[in-house]
Every structure is written in C-alpha cells, then in structure tokens.
Design an enzyme around this catalytic site. Structure first.
Site, PDB file in Angstrom:
ATOM      1  N   GLU A 132       0.542  -1.290   0.194  1.00  0.00           N
ATOM      2  CA  GLU A 132       0.022   0.323   0.174  1.00  0.00           C
ATOM      3  C   GLU A 132       0.732   1.052   0.071  1.00  0.00           C
ATOM      4  O   GLU A 132       1.834   1.474   1.040  1.00  0.00           O
ATOM      5  CB  GLU A 132      -1.370  -0.161   1.605  1.00  0.00           C
ATOM      6  CG  GLU A 132      -1.514  -1.017   1.620  1.00  0.00           C
ATOM      7  CD  GLU A 132      -2.434  -1.106   2.357  1.00  0.00           C
ATOM      8  OE1 GLU A 132      -2.093  -0.317   3.239  1.00  0.00           O
ATOM      9  OE2 GLU A 132      -2.772  -1.350   3.527  1.00  0.00           O
ATOM     10  N   LYS A 134       2.124   4.495   0.770  1.00  0.00           N
ATOM     11  CA  LYS A 134       2.789   4.446   2.657  1.00  0.00           C
ATOM     12  C   LYS A 134       2.509   6.559   2.234  1.00  0.00           C
ATOM     13  O   LYS A 134       2.869   7.379   2.055  1.00  0.00           O
ATOM     14  CB  LYS A 134       3.966   4.641   2.737  1.00  0.00           C
ATOM     15  CG  LYS A 134       4.328   5.126   4.298  1.00  0.00           C
ATOM     16  CD  LYS A 134       5.312   5.303   5.050  1.00  0.00           C
ATOM     17  CE  LYS A 134       5.586   4.981   6.684  1.00  0.00           C
ATOM     18  NZ  LYS A 134       5.294   6.313   7.638  1.00  0.00           N
ATOM     19  N   ASP A 136       1.757  10.238   3.073  1.00  0.00           N
ATOM     20  CA  ASP A 136       2.052  11.101   4.673  1.00  0.00           C
ATOM     21  C   ASP A 136       1.253  11.827   4.883  1.00  0.00           C
ATOM     22  O   ASP A 136       1.153  13.101   4.688  1.00  0.00           O
ATOM     23  CB  ASP A 136       3.756  11.925   3.733  1.00  0.00           C
ATOM     24  CG  ASP A 136       4.874  12.447   5.124  1.00  0.00           C
ATOM     25  OD1 ASP A 136       4.482  12.008   5.483  1.00  0.00           O
ATOM     26  OD2 ASP A 136       5.648  13.497   4.303  1.00  0.00           O
ATOM     27  N   TYR A 243      -7.370   1.578   6.002  1.00  0.00           N
ATOM     28  CA  TYR A 243      -6.183   1.011   5.663  1.00  0.00           C
ATOM     29  C   TYR A 243      -6.091  -0.276   6.574  1.00  0.00           C
ATOM     30  O   TYR A 243      -4.910  -1.268   6.939  1.00  0.00           O
ATOM     31  CB  TYR A 243      -4.287   1.220   4.888  1.00  0.00           C
ATOM     32  CG  TYR A 243      -4.606   2.212   5.790  1.00  0.00           C
ATOM     33  CD1 TYR A 243      -3.184   1.821   7.596  1.00  0.00           C
ATOM     34  CD2 TYR A 243      -3.906   3.831   6.111  1.00  0.00           C
ATOM     35  CE1 TYR A 243      -2.946   3.101   8.498  1.00  0.00           C
ATOM     36  CE2 TYR A 243      -3.555   4.355   6.488  1.00  0.00           C
ATOM     37  CZ  TYR A 243      -2.901   4.090   8.104  1.00  0.00           C
ATOM     38  OH  TYR A 243      -2.574   5.083   9.025  1.00  0.00           O
ATOM     39  N   LYS A 331      10.985   2.772   2.379  1.00  0.00           N
ATOM     40  CA  LYS A 331      11.131   4.237   2.814  1.00  0.00           C
ATOM     41  C   LYS A 331      12.386   4.845   0.813  1.00  0.00           C
ATOM     42  O   LYS A 331      12.329   4.152   0.713  1.00  0.00           O
ATOM     43  CB  LYS A 331      11.601   5.037   3.216  1.00  0.00           C
ATOM     44  CG  LYS A 331      11.236   4.480   4.522  1.00  0.00           C
ATOM     45  CD  LYS A 331       9.854   5.135   4.727  1.00  0.00           C
ATOM     46  CE  LYS A 331       9.410   6.528   5.533  1.00  0.00           C
ATOM     47  NZ  LYS A 331      10.241   7.488   6.556  1.00  0.00           N
ATOM     48  N   CYS A 425      48.131   2.467  19.001  1.00  0.00           N
ATOM     49  CA  CYS A 425      46.656   2.943  19.990  1.00  0.00           C
ATOM     50  C   CYS A 425      46.813   4.613  19.639  1.00  0.00           C
ATOM     51  O   CYS A 425      48.137   4.902  20.316  1.00  0.00           O
ATOM     52  CB  CYS A 425      46.075   2.292  20.987  1.00  0.00           C
ATOM     53  SG  CYS A 425      45.182   3.297  21.872  1.00  0.00           S
ATOM     54  N   CYS A 428      47.402   5.203  24.138  1.00  0.00           N
ATOM     55  CA  CYS A 428      48.775   5.122  25.037  1.00  0.00           C
ATOM     56  C   CYS A 428      49.182   3.770  23.928  1.00  0.00           C
ATOM     57  O   CYS A 428      50.716   3.644  24.837  1.00  0.00           O
ATOM     58  CB  CYS A 428      47.857   3.926  25.240  1.00  0.00           C
ATOM     59  SG  CYS A 428      47.302   2.307  25.010  1.00  0.00           S
ATOM     60  N   CYS A 443      42.984  -1.844  20.669  1.00  0.00           N
ATOM     61  CA  CYS A 443      44.240  -1.699  20.929  1.00  0.00           C
ATOM     62  C   CYS A 443      45.073  -2.489  21.889  1.00  0.00           C
ATOM     63  O   CYS A 443      43.862  -3.272  22.880  1.00  0.00           O
ATOM     64  CB  CYS A 443      44.199  -0.293  21.827  1.00  0.00           C
ATOM     65  SG  CYS A 443      44.932  -0.227  23.337  1.00  0.00           S
ATOM     66  N   CYS A 449      45.862   1.225  28.995  1.00  0.00           N
ATOM     67  CA  CYS A 449      45.472   2.043  28.249  1.00  0.00           C
ATOM     68  C   CYS A 449      44.623   2.773  28.723  1.00  0.00           C
ATOM     69  O   CYS A 449      43.677   2.359  29.004  1.00  0.00           O
ATOM     70  CB  CYS A 449      44.869   1.478  27.094  1.00  0.00           C
ATOM     71  SG  CYS A 449      44.087   2.914  25.611  1.00  0.00           S
TER      72      CYS A 449
HETATM   73  S1  IVH Z   1       0.130   0.333   8.876  1.00  0.00           S
HETATM   74  C1  IVH Z   1       0.637  -1.378  12.859  1.00  0.00           C
HETATM   75  N1  IVH Z   1      -0.106   1.092   6.651  1.00  0.00           N
HETATM   76  O1  IVH Z   1       2.914   5.115   8.486  1.00  0.00           O
HETATM   77  C2  IVH Z   1       0.940  -0.450  11.780  1.00  0.00           C
HETATM   78  N2  IVH Z   1       0.640   2.604   7.924  1.00  0.00           N
HETATM   79  O2  IVH Z   1       4.948   4.951   9.942  1.00  0.00           O
HETATM   80  C3  IVH Z   1      -0.086   0.599  11.216  1.00  0.00           C
HETATM   81  N3  IVH Z   1       0.084   5.347   6.826  1.00  0.00           N
HETATM   82  O3  IVH Z   1       1.299   5.497  12.146  1.00  0.00           O
HETATM   83  C4  IVH Z   1      -0.225   1.240  10.559  1.00  0.00           C
HETATM   84  N4  IVH Z   1      -0.043   4.751   5.159  1.00  0.00           N
HETATM   85  O4  IVH Z   1       0.077   7.252  10.043  1.00  0.00           O
HETATM   86  C5  IVH Z   1      -0.395   1.852   7.577  1.00  0.00           C
HETATM   87  N5  IVH Z   1      -1.216   2.049   3.858  1.00  0.00           N
HETATM   88  C6  IVH Z   1      -1.155   2.076   5.681  1.00  0.00           C
HETATM   89  C7  IVH Z   1      -0.025   3.682   5.754  1.00  0.00           C
HETATM   90  C8  IVH Z   1      -0.039   3.718   6.946  1.00  0.00           C
HETATM   91  C9  IVH Z   1       0.585   5.980   5.823  1.00  0.00           C
HETATM   92  C10 IVH Z   1       1.117   5.942   8.050  1.00  0.00           C
HETATM   93  C11 IVH Z   1       0.091   5.963   9.279  1.00  0.00           C
HETATM   94  C12 IVH Z   1       1.680   4.991  10.218  1.00  0.00           C
HETATM   95  C13 IVH Z   1       2.315   5.001   9.807  1.00  0.00           C
HETATM   96  C14 IVH Z   1       3.535   4.698  10.490  1.00  0.00           C
END
Ligand code: IVH
Length: 699
Positions: A132, A134, A136, A243, A331, A425, A428, A443, A449
């Site tokens: 999924e 992520k 922001d 999600y 990431k 070292c 010493c 060392c 030392c």
């Molecule tokens: S699952 C226990 N799914 O990312 C798992 N988080 O670093 C709970 N986030 O706090 C998170 N998209 O604010 C999940 N598809 C996604 C997400 C997502 C964004 C954020 C969310 C979470 C943070 C975790």
C-alpha cells in the site's frame, strides 16, 4: 524541503564514544525531539525541516542500538506527541503503533526471511503481502458503535489521542454510518491527508487573507484536522484512505486484501494503487513503479507499506516493541551529498576498538548539516579507498548515522596519500591488533591504555550500569587523572580517602561533594544483572548480563561457575554454552575475563565493598510453564524455535539448549534424537508440539 529551512539546520552532535556520553546525548536529543513533536503534532508548526527531525530521531535509534536501555522512556518508543489540551482525550481500545523501515532490496529480503523463520516456513514458501502506498498524512482511528460513527481520534502518543469527531463530519471519504452487515463495534484506521492541489489552493487563499500558510500538505492536513473550531476545519478539503482496523466485535475478513475490499464496499476509500504481491521481485517491481508514479500523484507518499496478507499469520507474528513483525515501511531513497573529507580521526572505545571517523567540510544532506561521518573500521576504509582530502559522497539513510558511500576519484587532489590505518593505539601507543574473524582493530594496551581504562570506568558508572548520580563522564576523567579512581572499587573509597581534596577542587564544594557521596552510597547495593553488565566484559551487553544473572542467580554461583568453565569438557562449560543465546564467542570472552588475575582482584574488591543482590527468575502466575525449564528439539513444524522461545519466555519459562536433570519439559518435533533419548532416561516430561501448545493454553 522548504529552502527557508536550510539555514536553520543545526549539526548532529558527534557520535559519543562512551555510554555516559551516549546517555547525555540521548537525553539532549530526546528533549529536542519532544519539543519538535509538541510543535509539529500539537501546534502544527514544525520547528525544523523533516529531514533534520529524522536525522535526530535516527540518532536516537542508533544510540539505542548500542545502548538498548536508553530505549526506556525514549521518544522512539512513543508515537507522536501527547494529546493537546484543547481536545478531549480518547483512549484507543487498541494502541496505534508504528512501522519499522526498509531501504533496500536486502532489507525486504530480510523482512521476508525473518517472517519465514519466525513462522518456521521453508526458504521459498510463498508469503503474500499487500503493498500500500505510504501516505504522508496523519493517522486517524474511527470508532463505530451500532453502525454509527461515534468517535474520530488522532493517534496522539499511540495509546491516547485527541477527539476530533466534530472535525471529520465534512470528510466525504469517511462514512458516518455503516451498512447493516457491519458488526456492532468497528474501528477503522487510516490516513487523513490533503491533496497537493488542495494544499496549494489553501496556501494561496491563506496568504491572500493573511492567514497562516503551511510548509507541506501533511502539516496542512494536521493543522486542519486539529482545528479547535470545526467550522474552519469544515472548509479545509481533507481526504481519508482506510488501511487498517482497531477493535472489532467480529472479524471482518481473513486477509488484509479482503478487509480492504469489504470496507471499500462500506463507502470508505482505499488507495487505488494497492497491490497484492508474492515475493521480493514483485515487491521491488512495485517499488520502482510507484517511484516513477510518485511525482505525479496528487498526494504525498514517502514509501510503501507491505503487510502480510493473512491475518492468522499476522496474529502469530505479533509485535516487537512499537512495530508489527508482519509489516514494514519501504522508504524512498536516502539523500546524498558531496563534500570534502578533511581528516580521519580514530577514536578508542572501552574494549579498545579503534573507530575511524571522517571529519567533513560541513554539507547539507536532506536539510541537515553534516560534518562527521563514520568510516566504521579498517576494511571500510580499504573498500572505499578513501584518502584525506578526497571529495566524497555521503549519505544519510533513515536509521543510520551519516556514512561515506563513495569517493569521487576524478576529483582526487594530486597531493593525497593512501591512508594508513594506525597500527598503534592513538591514546596509549600500544600495538593495535585485529583478531581473526573480527571487524574491529583493537588496542592491546588493556589495563595500561588510559583511554580504555577511563572508558571502562565511565561504563561502570553509566545509567544502565551503576547509574551513579553526580558521577558523570567528566568527573570520572578528573578523578582518573588525579589518580584517585583507577579501578571501580576506588569510586566507593572516594569519600573516606579523598573527601577533603574533592571539596577543594575547582568548581566543587561541601554541597556538591556530599551530593556525589550520597550518589555513590546509594549504589552500594546493586542487582546481579546490572553488576555483571557494569564490568564491561566484551560482548556482555545488558541482555546477556540479564540472562547470566537469571541463570546463575548469585554472584558467588556466577563467579565460581565461570571459573570452573575454564576447564575443557567440564559440566560448568557445558552448562554455560547451553544457556540459550550464549554462543561460544560470548562464553570465551566471559571465561577469558574470569581467567585474568587482575579482574578477579577487581571482583574481590567490589564484593567486599558492595551488596550484590541475587536475581530470581520472574514467575508468571497461573501458567503451568512459569519458572520451568524447557528444551525444544527436533524439527518443529507448528512454530519456529524463535517463536516458541519468545512465547515460552514471556510465560516465565527458561529455555535451555540441552537436557539435564533440571529440565522440566522436552518439546520434541519429528526427528528428535539424542535429546529425546536423554530426556527419557532422566524421566523428563516429553511433549509433542501440539502437547506444548495445549499446555501453555491451559489456565
Ligand atoms: S499501517 C501497525 N498502512 O505510517 C501498523 N500505515 O510508520 C500501522 N501510514 O502511523 C500502520 N500509510 O500514519 C499503515 N497504508 C498504510 C499507511 C500507514 C501511511 C502511516 C501511518 C502510520 C505510519 C507508520
């Protein structure tokens, strides 16, 4: 990153060399992070660019990797900030947690391998995951009772958030009622965000009307959702992707994928780029694909979240600290920058390890000014072929300190020379040596030392060891230089031998000296685990010290057993290496420590001066395996050894590696051999895997 912010960035402090410094640095960064959290989550006005925040946060994680007890009360264990005062508080029925990070294919392969190992699956058995984007934004938990929306709560600190129910009324992706087939209690979780287009428009109107503008869509979303005036909030175009879920009175689905389909049918919006993936190749292809789409999406994403699709597997995998084992955030890439390497300095640690550190021409990487980077060890310098004066590429990846990743050979100045890693070292002058199979060059000065001696003393008084109030790194250095504290026992003789002199030292007086002596006296009684840890034996971190303390129970037993283990083929040696998680390397270092006469003298001295408390294994009442010793053997099919161990220990059982008269249960999978035979001979209760599961399930 907003360009205005770049000038505000401050440097990351240097990596500390000692645990005391680490603790100090950790405390300082924690304070800063907490104030940033407050500004970001509560006031919606970030004080620093995200990258700077991340760098500091990652430094905390880095410090905690080396000194795990720093985790206690650390912002890394808290999610976000405590709720603001203006909103009512909502306790989450299930905590809202966070995710571990992955940055490379390797991390993804590891993530999948860890899952397979934990579940005892073969190396290639398929694990379906849902990928999924992520988002922001900020996470939100929506609670429905009898199919009516009753509360919308922000994450807050993960266990308690703010009640923003009135502010979600106008978010069209959030249904206010659920269809008849929905269970009585349903909590749907997801991300509130502001579309990029809406964010730009909002900022335009805000600046025209003299209102506050926002640094990025995330802050705009947060600021809008957390508006105390719902009328203003209503004018802000917020959106929501569902999600995940919290409390449910009935299960909704057996997989994440089906869960998403179900809530989609209920009127929630699920991210259209969500994908079912089968292996690391699939995952990487999806990652590349999304990386290409990313700039053109109308919302910010900072990575991809992968979740094990099958809920039953999720349940078995459980959580580590604040993140699930069954999910990870992949990431998008780390930021890199070029700069000049001005010098290489070598630091000497407590165990004598020499660590080279690159001093750099300060450079901004992802919003943070960096002037030091680690070069790890001699091999790393060789691998990079780096020379003083080189232009280098440095990188600041998510959870690691800045690193030198590459040398720009085309730009190497003419007068550079190959770097010679010192063979002595720097503190010493003793010979520096590298043992086979070890990454570190050390060392060999040992006791002579001064760098090592001081570092060992600092370790001894540090927070997770003796934690002596008033005895920071600086005082240790002073007393060491004055010759008053040369070995740990001297700390406890300071008052009788040097009280008057201390009071006369610059910056000292009656009051500060008394405070120091009080601090010292308070620690004349200590638990065995802390005591073992404080000795600073190589490889004996807190976890291992605890294990040893739990196993041997008392200082006398521990000491005599380790001395006896120096005998090859002795019961004591077998006992030591049979302690689960104690490998031959750790055993060797322990035995080596106890074989040194001067170490025994330190122990004698401390045992005379202190009361070292015995440790009793924790008991978990009501469980039949609490306090019992269990051995797992054979091929386990229902769970992995690690899963079995984690579970057994959480129930208060001791997990051992071999069968002895002390064993209470042998859990034998197919193919069990000599251990099974021995257990039968000794009359130890033997269970199969199901038998074990039944036993621990019994109340
Ligand atoms: S699952 C226990 N799914 O990312 C798992 N988080 O670093 C709970 N986030 O706090 C998170 N998209 O604010 C999940 N598809 C996604 C997400 C997502 C964004 C954020 C969310 C979470 C943070 C975790």
């Amino acid at each position: 990153m907003n360009a205005d912010h770049a000038s505000n960035t401050s440097d990351l402090p240097e990596l500390p060399e000692t645990s005391t410094e680490a603790r100090k640095q950790h405390a300082e960064i924690s304070d800063r992070i907490r104030s940033f959290n407050q500004a970001y989550y509560i006031n919606d006005e970030p004080l620093v660019p995200d990258a700077e925040y991340d760098a500091l946060f990652n430094r905390l994680i880095e410090l905690e990797t080396h000194y795990p007890t720093l985790k206690k009360n650390s912002p890394t264990q808290e999610v976000g900030a405590a709720p603001a005062d203006g909103f009512a508080k909502v306790k989450h029925a299930r905590p809202m947690l966070s995710l571990g990070n992955a940055f490379s294919r390797e991390d993804i392969v590891d993530f999948l391998a860890r899952i397979r190992r934990f579940l005892s699956l073969t190396a290639h058995s398929p694990i379906e995951v849902v990928g999924e984007p992520k988002i922001d934004g900020l996470s939100l938990s929506l609670r429905y009772e009898n199919r009516q929306l009753v509360t919308a709560a922000t994450r807050g600190d993960g266990s308690e958030g703010e009640d923003v129910t009135a502010n979600v009324a106008h978010i069209s992706d959030i249904p206010k009622t659920l269809p008849d087939d929905a269970p009585d209690v349903v909590e749907i979780r997801g991300e509130v965000y502001m579309a990029r287009s809406a964010f730009q428009k909002l900022n335009e109107t805000q600046s025209q009307t003299g209102g506050k503008t926002f640094a990025n869509p995330r802050n705009a979303a947060a600021g809008s959702l957390r508006q105390l005036d719902p009328a203003i909030s209503a004018k802000r175009p917020l959106r929501f992707f569902a999600y995940s879920f919290g409390e449910l009175s009935e299960s909704l689905a057996q997989t994440q994928w089906n869960f998403l389909q179900k809530v989609d049918g209920w009127g929630f919006t699920i991210n259209p780029l969500t994908r079912l993936l089968n292996d690391a190749d699939d995952i990487m292809a999806f990652y590349d694909e999304l990386g290409v789409l990313r700039p053109d999406l109308d919302y910010d994403i900072d990575g991809i979240v992968y979740k094990v699709n099958d809920f039953e597997l999720q349940l078995r995998l459980g959580f580590v600290s604040r993140s699930p084992r069954w999910a990870i955030a992949h990431k998008f890439p780390a930021e890199r920058a070029r700069t000049r390497l001005n010098a290489i300095e070598v630091q000497v640690g407590r165990t004598g390890a020499l660590t080279p550190v690159a001093r750099l021409e300060p450079v901004t990487v992802g919003g943070v000014v960096v002037s030091n980077a680690t070069l790890h060890n001699r091999d790393e310098i060789d691998r990079l072929g780096v020379r003083v004066g080189d232009m280098v590429v440095i990188q600041r990846a998510g959870d690691v300190i800045p690193q030198v990743v590459e040398v720009i050979l085309d730009e190497r100045p003419e007068d550079t020379v190959e770097y010679q890693f010192p063979d002595t070292c720097p503190k010493c002058g003793s010979h520096a040596m590298r043992e086979e199979g070890e990454a570190a060059t050390r060392c060999t000065g040992g006791l002579i030392c001064p760098a090592q001696a001081v570092e060992r003393l600092k370790h001894f008084v540090s927070r997770n060891a003796f934690d002596i109030d008033g005895m920071g790194a600086k005082n240790v250095e002073t007393f060491f230089e004055l010759g008053w504290v040369k070995s740990p026992g001297d700390i406890f003789r300071l008052e009788t031998l040097h009280a008057d002199e201390i009071k006369k030292l610059e910056g000292w007086g009656e009051k500060s000296a008394t405070k120091l002596f009080d601090g010292v006296n308070e620690r004349r009684t200590i638990g065995l685990d802390r005591f073992i840890y404080a000795l600073g034996i190589r490889q004996i971190g807190q976890a291992t010290a605890k294990l040893l303390a739990r196993h041997y129970g008392s200082i006398t037993e521990w000491r005599s057993s380790i001395i006896a283990a120096n005998e090859a083929d002795s019961d004591a040696l077998r006992e030591l290496i049979n302690i689960d998680q104690i490998g031959p390397g750790v055993a060797k270092d322990l035995i080596g420590f106890m074989a040194e006469e001067h170490n025994l003298e330190v122990l004698d001295d401390l045992q005379d001066l202190l009361t070292i408390n015995d440790v009793e294994a924790p008991t978990v009442s009501d469980n039949p395996v609490s306090g019992k010793t269990v051995v797992f053997t054979g091929k386990l099919e229902l769970f992995s050894r690690n899963e079995a161990k984690v579970r057994a220990e959480s129930l208060g059982a001791k997990v051992a590696g071999s069968v002895s008269a002390k064993t209470d249960y042998l859990v034998a999978g197919p193919g069990a051999g000599s251990k099974l035979k021995k257990a039968e001979e000794l009359g130890v209760t033997v269970l199969d895997e199901q038998g074990w599961l039944d036993l621990i399930a019994a109340e």
